[in-house]
Design an enzyme around this catalytic site. Sequence first.
Site: not given
Ligand code: DQA
Length: 145
Positions: A10, A22, A77, A100
């Site tokens: 994603n 994000y 994730a 993250h």
């Molecule tokens: C993420 C945080 C994860 O929990 C989430 O599933 C993501 C993005 C982040 O960049 O903050 O896909 O890795």
Amino acid sequence: MKIYIINGPNLNMLGIREPDKYGTDTYKSVVEMIDAHCSSLGVTPVFYQSNHEGDLVDKIQEAYFEGAAGIVINPGAYTHTSIALLDAVKSTMLPCVEIHISKVEEREDFRQVSYIRAACIKTITGHGVKGYTEAVDFLIDYLKK
Ligand code: DQA
């Protein structure tokens, strides 16, 4: 010096997905920003994004076989579920920085586990997409020591 910049599921949807969490930068623009930063450091980045766990394992192994100096990874994730990614990073013995975009420690309970963290030299959370360039800086400083 070559480093791998790996993004999980994603993250190709950056700019579209949940901009409150994000931000509004697209995946393409984030890649361009990291690319420019790496150029300024004289480092060659290899970018990869996949929505598939096994493909991410393959890419982590490729980093080893292609002689990369280290890895920056946002496993999305799969951070919270994947022992396979943990084992893959461990098997390469390469220094790896976990990044993250969001502050995962202030989010849902299911985001409080990171399997891959045990194989990482550093974790950066909650600095938005700037976290990627911070991760590159940390990795390069670590490699210079
Ligand atoms: C993420 C945080 C994860 O929990 C989430 O599933 C993501 C993005 C982040 O960049 O903050 O896909 O890795």
